[in-house]
Design a protein around this motif. Structure first.
Motif, PDB file in Angstrom:
ATOM      1  N   LEU A 146       0.771  -0.752  -0.004  1.00 29.22           N
ATOM      2  CA  LEU A 146      -0.079   0.030  -0.132  1.00 29.22           C
ATOM      3  C   LEU A 146       1.060   1.016  -0.374  1.00 29.22           C
ATOM      4  O   LEU A 146       0.883   1.738  -0.897  1.00 29.22           O
ATOM      5  CB  LEU A 146      -1.018  -0.031   1.000  1.00 29.22           C
ATOM      6  CG  LEU A 146      -2.054  -1.114   0.924  1.00 29.22           C
ATOM      7  CD1 LEU A 146      -2.735  -1.255   2.719  1.00 29.22           C
ATOM      8  CD2 LEU A 146      -2.793  -0.667  -0.172  1.00 29.22           C
ATOM      9  N   THR A 147       2.028   1.095   0.548  1.00 29.55           N
ATOM     10  CA  THR A 147       2.947   2.220   0.843  1.00 29.55           C
ATOM     11  C   THR A 147       3.432   3.099  -0.498  1.00 29.55           C
ATOM     12  O   THR A 147       4.244   3.738  -0.993  1.00 29.55           O
ATOM     13  CB  THR A 147       3.721   2.205   1.363  1.00 29.55           C
ATOM     14  OG1 THR A 147       3.247   2.144   3.392  1.00 29.55           O
ATOM     15  CG2 THR A 147       4.863   3.305   2.088  1.00 29.55           C
ATOM     16  N   GLN A 148       4.010   1.084  -0.929  1.00 31.77           N
ATOM     17  CA  GLN A 148       4.592   1.504  -2.537  1.00 31.77           C
ATOM     18  C   GLN A 148       3.885   1.984  -3.327  1.00 31.77           C
ATOM     19  O   GLN A 148       4.211   2.703  -4.752  1.00 31.77           O
ATOM     20  CB  GLN A 148       5.302   0.370  -2.953  1.00 31.77           C
ATOM     21  CG  GLN A 148       6.187  -0.617  -1.714  1.00 31.77           C
ATOM     22  CD  GLN A 148       7.005  -1.616  -2.567  1.00 31.77           C
ATOM     23  OE1 GLN A 148       6.918  -1.818  -3.664  1.00 31.77           O
ATOM     24  NE2 GLN A 148       8.169  -1.809  -2.461  1.00 31.77           N
ATOM     25  N   GLU A 149       2.382   2.141  -3.243  1.00 36.06           N
ATOM     26  CA  GLU A 149       1.852   2.169  -4.082  1.00 36.06           C
ATOM     27  C   GLU A 149       1.081   3.637  -4.261  1.00 36.06           C
ATOM     28  O   GLU A 149       0.830   4.841  -5.051  1.00 36.06           O
ATOM     29  CB  GLU A 149       0.023   1.274  -3.976  1.00 36.06           C
ATOM     30  CG  GLU A 149      -0.356   1.552  -5.275  1.00 36.06           C
ATOM     31  CD  GLU A 149      -0.792   1.792  -6.706  1.00 36.06           C
ATOM     32  OE1 GLU A 149      -1.001   2.680  -7.327  1.00 36.06           O
ATOM     33  OE2 GLU A 149      -0.106   0.784  -6.879  1.00 36.06           O
ATOM     34  N   TRP A 150       0.890   3.832  -2.760  1.00 38.80           N
ATOM     35  CA  TRP A 150       1.616   5.375  -2.685  1.00 38.80           C
ATOM     36  C   TRP A 150       2.018   6.362  -2.913  1.00 38.80           C
ATOM     37  O   TRP A 150       1.983   7.290  -3.946  1.00 38.80           O
ATOM     38  CB  TRP A 150       0.866   5.971  -1.139  1.00 38.80           C
ATOM     39  CG  TRP A 150       0.596   7.442  -0.722  1.00 38.80           C
ATOM     40  CD1 TRP A 150      -0.817   7.973  -0.425  1.00 38.80           C
ATOM     41  CD2 TRP A 150       1.414   7.899  -0.715  1.00 38.80           C
ATOM     42  NE1 TRP A 150      -0.505   9.151  -0.143  1.00 38.80           N
ATOM     43  CE2 TRP A 150       1.090   9.669  -0.181  1.00 38.80           C
ATOM     44  CE3 TRP A 150       2.525   8.518  -0.302  1.00 38.80           C
ATOM     45  CZ2 TRP A 150       1.607  10.253   0.553  1.00 38.80           C
ATOM     46  CZ3 TRP A 150       3.989   9.597   0.115  1.00 38.80           C
ATOM     47  CH2 TRP A 150       2.688  10.614  -0.135  1.00 38.80           C
ATOM     48  N   VAL A 151       3.387   5.362  -3.393  1.00 36.20           N
ATOM     49  CA  VAL A 151       4.388   6.217  -3.462  1.00 36.20           C
ATOM     50  C   VAL A 151       4.297   6.875  -5.379  1.00 36.20           C
ATOM     51  O   VAL A 151       4.872   7.529  -5.539  1.00 36.20           O
ATOM     52  CB  VAL A 151       5.679   5.627  -3.381  1.00 36.20           C
ATOM     53  CG1 VAL A 151       7.218   6.138  -3.477  1.00 36.20           C
ATOM     54  CG2 VAL A 151       5.589   6.008  -1.606  1.00 36.20           C
ATOM     55  N   ARG A 152       4.075   5.747  -5.773  1.00 38.48           N
ATOM     56  CA  ARG A 152       3.669   5.258  -7.682  1.00 38.48           C
ATOM     57  C   ARG A 152       2.990   6.493  -7.550  1.00 38.48           C
ATOM     58  O   ARG A 152       3.235   7.309  -8.520  1.00 38.48           O
ATOM     59  CB  ARG A 152       3.540   3.817  -7.794  1.00 38.48           C
ATOM     60  CG  ARG A 152       4.731   3.252  -7.213  1.00 38.48           C
ATOM     61  CD  ARG A 152       4.116   2.265  -8.580  1.00 38.48           C
ATOM     62  NE  ARG A 152       3.614   0.638  -7.626  1.00 38.48           N
ATOM     63  CZ  ARG A 152       3.548   0.342  -6.961  1.00 38.48           C
ATOM     64  NH1 ARG A 152       5.366  -0.353  -6.813  1.00 38.48           N
ATOM     65  NH2 ARG A 152       2.823  -0.858  -6.776  1.00 38.48           N
TER      66      ARG A 152
END
Length: 350
Positions: A146-152
């Motif tokens: 979820l964090t990686q998706e938010w950063v992307r």
């Protein structure tokens, strides 16, 4: 000179004033989301410490209590319940002078967004650092999808935009860190990863600064809470930080079950109706009402405790110098029930 964990426990026990066991202190520092712990945090003015020592366990607390008791700082009032004596209060005073709590620390207020903020800023900065150095071959410090998706989703698409965001982020971070003690700022920076730079773990950072893990944890959370506080108070000055706090308004920190009860109360339902709908005991609904009173600023308790009754209860608390429900109830000759007393004290934050 006491260890940091011992000084911290002295503070919590002093606030609790012999009215809770050491289990109550442990649950508060670990951030147990139970009605009792949430109420204790409010009653004893310990909300800022809620969940700020999540790795503590029972053995740590028992060891600390044993050390403090054997060194003559505590007196036992009952099983697993202790109060500070004069020697303990002098030691606590010295501890607080040497180790003042971080100014912006607010465990209960920010517990729902603290970890997300850290995960987002640490991964975003790592990605941005590698990007502006034209090297996107790195191992992400945060593996949470979820964090990686938010950063992307929030990462600037164009190189020139990335440079601008990098400058603004550096400006915002240095502005906040400049308001904090140097060791606090340093422990935060030590944990950040970037191009040709691997951030340290909390334990490694504490070792580098020659401080205990308990003190380092308080410093670290204090910096995160400072970032969030400045962002919420002045979002225009901190546009990049504002993006890390996705919800402009903090969610009301209610447990899931309490949130359902609150929704029914807002629809005008009575205690009895809510009990029947939810198939819960009256005492459980009472716990929910107390939790709502603690966390919803404009929630009036007048429908549950009259204004005159509130005055009586607060006066009794002052006269007895106690937040112990039984002590106050006895002082008032059983005029009010435990729910009325508890609700009044928690709403007022006595």
């Amino acid at each position: 000179m006491v260890r940091y964990i011992d000084g911290l426990l002295l503070f919590v026990l002093n606030q609790m004033n012999g009215e809770r066991t050491i289990s109550g202190a442990l649950h508060l520092l670990k951030g147990k989301k139970s009605s009792q712990t949430i109420q204790d945090a409010k009653l004893f003015r310990l909300s800022f410490l809620f969940g700020m020592q999540r790795t503590l366990d029972r053995s740590h607390i028992e060891e600390s209590v044993s050390i403090l008791y054997n060194n003559g700082f505590l007196e036992r009032t009952s099983q697993d319940t202790y109060k500070l004596n004069e020697k303990g209060k002098v030691s606590l005073e010295g501890f607080l002078k040497q180790h003042p709590f971080p100014v912006y620390l607010n465990g209960w207020k920010y517990h729902q967004i603290t970890e997300d903020f850290w995960a987002r800023i640490s991964l975003f900065m790592q990605t941005l650092s590698h990007s502006v150095n034209s090297n996107m071959n790195f191992y992400p410090v945060i593996r949470d999808e979820l964090t990686q998706e938010w950063v992307r989703k929030h990462f600037p698409a164009k190189p020139e935009k990335r440079m601008k965001v990098a400058r603004n982020l550096y400006k915002e971070l240095t502005k906040v860190l400049g308001t904090l003690p140097e060791p606090h700022a340093r422990i935060f920076v030590l944990r950040l990863s970037g191009f040709h730079r691997t951030g340290l773990t909390l334990q490694q950072s504490c070792s580098s600064l020659n401080i205990s893990n308990e003190e380092g944890s308080m410093m670290f959370y204090g910096v995160i809470h400072a970032c969030i506080t400045h962002t919420r108070d002045d979002p225009k000055t901190y546009p990049v930080f504002s993006s890390f706090v996705e919800n402009k308004r903090l969610p009301v920190p209610l447990t899931a079950s309490t949130r359902t009860t609150y929704s029914l109360l807002q629809k005008g339902m009575t205690f009895q109706q809510i009990m029947e709908i939810r198939k819960l005991k009256k005492s459980t609904i009472e716990d929910h009402v107390v939790e709502i009173a603690i966390n919803v600023a404009d929630f009036s308790i007048d429908a549950f405790v009259s204004k005159e009754s509130q005055k009586d209860i607060l006066k009794a608390s002052n006269e007895t110098n106690s937040q112990r429900l039984k002590t106050i109830r006895d002082h008032l000759n059983d005029k009010y029930g435990y729910f009325e007393i508890r609700l009044t004290l928690c709403k007022e934050g006595v």
